[in-house]
Write a protein that holds these residues in place. Structure first.
Motif, mmCIF file in Angstrom:
data_model
loop_
_atom_site.group_PDB
_atom_site.id
_atom_site.type_symbol
_atom_site.label_atom_id
_atom_site.label_comp_id
_atom_site.label_asym_id
_atom_site.label_seq_id
_atom_site.Cartn_x
_atom_site.Cartn_y
_atom_site.Cartn_z
ATOM 1 N N PRO A 233 0.821 -1.208 0.000
ATOM 2 C CA PRO A 233 0.000 0.000 0.000
ATOM 3 C C PRO A 233 0.858 1.264 0.000
ATOM 4 C CG PRO A 233 -0.917 -1.606 1.506
ATOM 5 C CD PRO A 233 0.404 -2.160 1.056
ATOM 6 N N GLY A 234 0.490 2.194 -0.869
ATOM 7 C CA GLY A 234 1.210 3.453 -0.988
ATOM 8 C C GLY A 234 2.256 3.456 -2.077
ATOM 9 N N GLU A 235 2.663 2.298 -2.586
ATOM 10 C CA GLU A 235 3.685 2.229 -3.625
ATOM 11 C C GLU A 235 3.120 2.577 -4.999
ATOM 12 O OE1 GLU A 235 6.935 -1.041 -1.992
ATOM 13 O OE2 GLU A 235 5.438 -1.673 -3.472
ATOM 14 N N VAL A 236 3.987 3.125 -5.851
ATOM 15 C CA VAL A 236 3.655 3.421 -7.243
ATOM 16 C C VAL A 236 4.591 2.605 -8.118
ATOM 17 C CG1 VAL A 236 3.542 5.192 -9.029
ATOM 18 C CG2 VAL A 236 2.839 5.736 -6.686
ATOM 19 N N SER A 237 4.046 1.931 -9.115
ATOM 20 C CA SER A 237 4.843 1.028 -9.953
ATOM 21 C C SER A 237 5.603 1.777 -11.033
ATOM 22 C CB SER A 237 3.922 -0.002 -10.619
ATOM 23 O OG SER A 237 3.181 0.614 -11.666
ATOM 24 N N GLN A 238 6.567 1.094 -11.604
ATOM 25 C CA GLN A 238 7.162 1.525 -12.855
ATOM 26 C C GLN A 238 6.171 1.231 -13.977
ATOM 27 O OE1 GLN A 238 10.828 -0.698 -13.046
ATOM 28 N NE2 GLN A 238 11.929 0.764 -11.736
ATOM 29 N N PRO A 239 6.383 1.732 -15.178
ATOM 30 C CA PRO A 239 5.453 1.426 -16.283
ATOM 31 C C PRO A 239 5.307 -0.081 -16.495
ATOM 32 C CG PRO A 239 6.887 3.234 -16.898
ATOM 33 C CD PRO A 239 7.416 2.712 -15.585
ATOM 34 N N VAL A 240 4.067 -0.526 -16.602
ATOM 35 C CA VAL A 240 3.743 -1.950 -16.796
ATOM 36 C C VAL A 240 3.046 -2.084 -18.149
ATOM 37 C CG1 VAL A 240 2.431 -3.925 -15.938
ATOM 38 C CG2 VAL A 240 3.509 -2.347 -14.316
ATOM 39 N N LYS A 241 3.609 -2.892 -19.030
ATOM 40 C CA LYS A 241 3.034 -3.067 -20.359
ATOM 41 C C LYS A 241 2.002 -4.192 -20.360
ATOM 42 C CE LYS A 241 4.205 -3.903 -25.209
ATOM 43 N NZ LYS A 241 5.286 -4.220 -26.184
ATOM 44 N N SER A 242 0.876 -3.938 -21.003
ATOM 45 C CA SER A 242 -0.140 -4.971 -21.212
ATOM 46 C C SER A 242 -0.700 -4.793 -22.622
ATOM 47 C CB SER A 242 -1.268 -4.856 -20.181
ATOM 48 O OG SER A 242 -2.179 -3.829 -20.534
ATOM 49 N N GLN A 243 -1.649 -5.613 -22.973
ATOM 50 C CA GLN A 243 -2.251 -5.518 -24.299
ATOM 51 C C GLN A 243 -2.972 -4.196 -24.519
ATOM 52 O OE1 GLN A 243 -4.721 -8.869 -22.876
ATOM 53 N NE2 GLN A 243 -6.369 -7.994 -24.128
ATOM 54 N N PHE A 244 -3.224 -3.458 -23.424
ATOM 55 C CA PHE A 244 -3.969 -2.205 -23.545
ATOM 56 C C PHE A 244 -3.074 -0.975 -23.631
ATOM 57 C CE2 PHE A 244 -6.642 -5.200 -21.146
ATOM 58 C CZ PHE A 244 -7.695 -5.300 -22.043
ATOM 59 N N GLY A 245 -1.791 -1.138 -23.355
ATOM 60 C CA GLY A 245 -0.886 -0.010 -23.349
ATOM 61 C C GLY A 245 0.063 -0.103 -22.166
ATOM 62 N N TYR A 246 0.409 1.060 -21.630
ATOM 63 C CA TYR A 246 1.324 1.115 -20.480
ATOM 64 C C TYR A 246 0.582 1.675 -19.262
ATOM 65 C CZ TYR A 246 5.309 -0.018 -23.434
ATOM 66 O OH TYR A 246 6.181 -0.659 -24.283
#
Length: 327
Positions: A233-246
């Motif tokens: 909780p409280g963390e922000v991820s790096q960019p995560v790629k999926s079929q929908f974009g980033y």
């Protein structure tokens, strides 16, 4: 197994007597063409429904028609009557239908219709139907109690696999360069929800500051779910790629998934226990009887089993949701 609904041996006849009951009250059609009547004076109370009124004095050839008779007729034809009818007119139709039934039944007896072989066969069959209904209704009343419902609920809750659910936000963009720009803004201290409203391409969550609400891991696409459930909780991820974009994901909260509330699934449990009780009644009776019959047909795959939403049952599990694709 035959239907266990209340037997209706005279459905066609009752439909006829209901129609004749309308014919016996010609003022109905006339009233429908007239303007609405003025409201009754305030001192007068609204007419009571047939069930609430005292039984009027009704008889046919000296035979009384009781409130029980009227209730039975209303139960049979009531659903087909217009809800626009006033209580008084509704009662008139039911009374006339009951009279028509009694008149026709008396005539049938006078003409010795009861002695006809086909009539005797039908009477024997519907007698069994009525007895079955009463027997099963008694078993259901005794077996499908509040305690039984609560016990079944508790047993099903234990079958629901333990899993966490998380509350997260995300910002969806079309490419990696845009994702890095978003990441830089967030690292500079900008509010996640504010940035989501400005740049997220997910129309389903952007206006809510990227809020996706609570969800379990199986509700999201693999890449998104693995990233979200690997965060604190409280963390922000790096960019995560999926079929929908980033996606840039912010995890808000995490908690064990709660089982569905009893009120939410009570009717489902009641229906299941009712069906189970019916099956048990027949199984017990058949086991005690000497039965000769042809070989049984192949078993139906449906076995009447029950699982609460969230239990390990793909047929009842909600379809996996994903963040909406970029528009």
């Amino acid at each position: 197994m035959m239907s266990l609904r209340r037997a209706r041996p005279a459905a066609t006849l009752l439909a006829s007597v209901a129609f004749l009951a309308f014919a016996a009250a010609p003022s109905y059609a006339e009233d429908a063409a007239k303007p609405a009547a003025a409201p009754a004076p305030a001192a007068q109370s609204a007419p009571a429904t047939p069930a609430a009124q005292a039984t009027p004095t009704i008889s046919v050839d000296g035979q009384p028609i009781t409130q029980d008779d009227l209730n039975a007729v209303e139960q049979e034809i009531g659903p087909s009557l217009s809800p626009q009818l006033s209580p008084a007119k509704r009662q008139d139709i039911i009374i006339n239908a009951a009279i028509n039934l009694r008149v026709a039944a008396n005539a049938a007896e006078q003409q010795k219709v009861l002695d006809e072989a086909e009539v005797q066969k039908k009477l024997a069959f519907y007698r069994q139907r009525i007895l079955i209904d009463a027997l099963v209704a008694k078993a259901v009343k005794e077996g499908v109690t509040e305690d039984a419902i609560k016990k079944a609920y508790d047993e099903q809750v234990k079958l629901i696999p333990a899993q966490d659910e998380v509350h997260a936000r995300h910002i969806l963009v079309a490419n990696e360069d845009d994702a890095k720009k978003v990441e830089a803004r967030l690292k500079a201290g900008e509010d996640f929800a504010k940035v989501a409203k400005e740049v997220s391409k997910d129309p389903g969550s952007a206006e809510q500051g990227g809020d996706l609400g609570w969800f379990t891991k199986d509700r999201m696409v693999k890449e998104f779910a693995e990233a979200a459930f690997g965060m604190k909780p409280g963390e922000v991820s790096q960019p995560v790629k999926s079929q929908f974009g980033y996606h840039i994901i912010k995890l808000e909260e995490r908690r064990p998934q709660a089982p569905p509330a009893l009120d939410r699934v009570k009717q489902q449990i009641t229906d299941y226990l009712t069906q189970k009780t019916q099956q048990e009644v027949f199984a017990k009776l058949r086991a005690a009887a000497k039965i000769v019959q042809p070989p049984a047909a192949p078993a139906d795959p449906a076995d009447g089993s029950m699982q609460l939403p969230g239990a390990d049952d793909p047929a009842q599990a909600p379809a996996p949701a994903t963040p909406a694709p970029a528009q």
